[in-house]
Design an enzyme around this catalytic site. Sequence first.
Site, PDB file in Angstrom:
ATOM      1  CG  HIS A  39      25.581  12.150 -11.972  1.00 15.99           C
ATOM      2  ND1 HIS A  39      24.783  11.563 -11.434  1.00 15.99           N
ATOM      3  CD2 HIS A  39      25.680  11.953 -13.468  1.00 15.99           C
ATOM      4  CE1 HIS A  39      23.720  11.174 -12.449  1.00 15.99           C
ATOM      5  NE2 HIS A  39      24.446  11.173 -13.663  1.00 15.99           N
ATOM      6  CG  HIS A  63      25.683   7.446 -17.305  1.00 18.30           C
ATOM      7  ND1 HIS A  63      26.349   7.616 -16.067  1.00 18.30           N
ATOM      8  CD2 HIS A  63      24.803   8.462 -17.183  1.00 18.30           C
ATOM      9  CE1 HIS A  63      25.796   8.399 -15.299  1.00 18.30           C
ATOM     10  NE2 HIS A  63      24.724   9.018 -15.961  1.00 18.30           N
ATOM     11  CD  GLU A  67      22.402  12.100 -24.653  1.00 23.30           C
ATOM     12  OE1 GLU A  67      21.919  13.048 -24.192  1.00 23.30           O
ATOM     13  OE2 GLU A  67      22.803  11.896 -25.906  1.00 23.30           O
ATOM     14  CG  ASP A  68      25.833  15.649 -20.070  1.00 18.91           C
ATOM     15  OD1 ASP A  68      24.825  16.195 -21.176  1.00 18.91           O
ATOM     16  OD2 ASP A  68      25.496  15.040 -19.489  1.00 18.91           O
ATOM     17  CG  ASP A 129      21.652   8.821 -15.012  1.00 20.72           C
ATOM     18  OD1 ASP A 129      22.408   9.809 -14.656  1.00 20.72           O
ATOM     19  OD2 ASP A 129      20.781   8.904 -16.155  1.00 20.72           O
ATOM     20  CG  ASP A 250       1.031  -4.464   4.313  1.00 23.77           C
ATOM     21  OD1 ASP A 250       0.194  -3.132   4.467  1.00 23.77           O
ATOM     22  OD2 ASP A 250       1.186  -4.384   3.060  1.00 23.77           O
TER      23      ASP A 250
HETATM   24 MN    MN Z   1      23.710  11.063 -15.777  1.00 28.69          MN
END
Ligand code: MN
Length: 481
Positions: A39, A63, A67-68, A129, A250
Amino acid sequence: MIKGLIKEKPEGIVAKAYIFAEKKHAGQKRKTGEPYFNHLVAAATQLLKWGLDEETVAAGLLHDVLEDTKTTEEEVKKEFGEKITELVLGVSKIGRVKYRGEEAQAELLRKMMLSLTSDVRTVLVKLADRLHNMKTLGALPAQKQKRIALETAEIYAPLAYRLGMRELSGELEDLAFPFIDPRNYEMILELVKKYYGRREKYLEKVKPIIEDGLKNGGIGEFEISFRAKRYYSLYKKLKRNEMNIENIYDLIAFRIIVPTVEKCYAALGIIHSLWPPVPGRIKDYIATPKPNGYKSLHTTVFCLDGIITEFQVRTREMHEEAEEGIAAHWIYKREGKISGEKFKNLEEFSKETEWIKKMQKWKENFKDASGFINAIKSDFFKERIYVITPKGKVIDLPSQATPIDFAYKVHSLLGHETSGAKVNGKIAPLNIKLNSGDIVEILRQKGKKPSEDWLGFVKTQSAKDHIKYMLNKKKGIKNKF
Ligand code: MN
């Protein structure tokens, strides 16, 4: 792509972030069953594709470490420095803003996300992300799928659009569509299958006629392609048109790319000499670009066999900016192509994204967040109007702006010294609401000071700030900034 960059610069910040993230996320799996690390590589690769700098690509890899994983902020700071840490922290902060389906909140959330960071690259990391999360959304439980898809369509896609990244905005919407509204998604797929083929055959028939016209008209180099409307955007338009696909002109539009602005107008003339335009459907987004910076000429004509067809004409630069928006800004810088012409574009581009810079400046002026949010509420993301100075310069203002807002936008001193205004050649009250296309002339009286009454009707925050500043000065109150 990332691998190539790492090979090129094995000691670089991206290589370092790659190794760091791989180690920190080791053993973690995504709901799809693949390693979590994939990811991060996907997000970073996307940032590289958008042409972003190495700091941002590294932030893409990192990133999720805060958090993880058990990684601390201090550790990231020590290894990667202040700037990258700020980007990573910003991404986590944005991620905490969750959309729960209240429409009235959507606007506020978009503003908040932007207000949470002073570096717009943070938003780009978050968008990379989100793009990858949307591509793998199928693996999540149904309830989560719907919430995330809705958030993507209501918050992230408009945010990308606002940054001028139309390609991404459309892609995010189309990825979200089947999860938000599976029945209508199927309906659109069926409809498109039926109509696109027919339209495409028709456009193939029209193409040689335009080609001849452009060649004979001395356009020189040009490129003609069809651009099929994206599914979600088609669905939204159908809803506005009683679901009648015959009214969508269009559905597939011609897109013509020519070398210069002059040739854009020349090509438009050629199209109109071939087929009569539908009245009221010629749009000059070159003279007055859309608020997100989009530039092009659009026209709809009674084309071959009287079939109504849309054409879009633009230069290569306009095309790149239209698709990639703010990211195009970094591409120019990264490739070191700041030659005369490109530089002009870069400047023009930053002028168009003036609101980003302005927002960053304002943020410094507002110590508490609520003041900041109220300030952007009154100015950003609302409809814009375009009025013209007597010399023909286009001034971009929020809707309902008045001659006072106009004067302050031109110059703060002009604002202070405004004694009257002419709109379209006639004397007009200072609180009149301006409309797009109005020609506004300010009558000036040297040494004049702003009037307190103006605060009751001006629309722009900057006019308010300037007026208050002068009033306070007059009263001998010390100004805070
Ligand atoms: Mn992520």
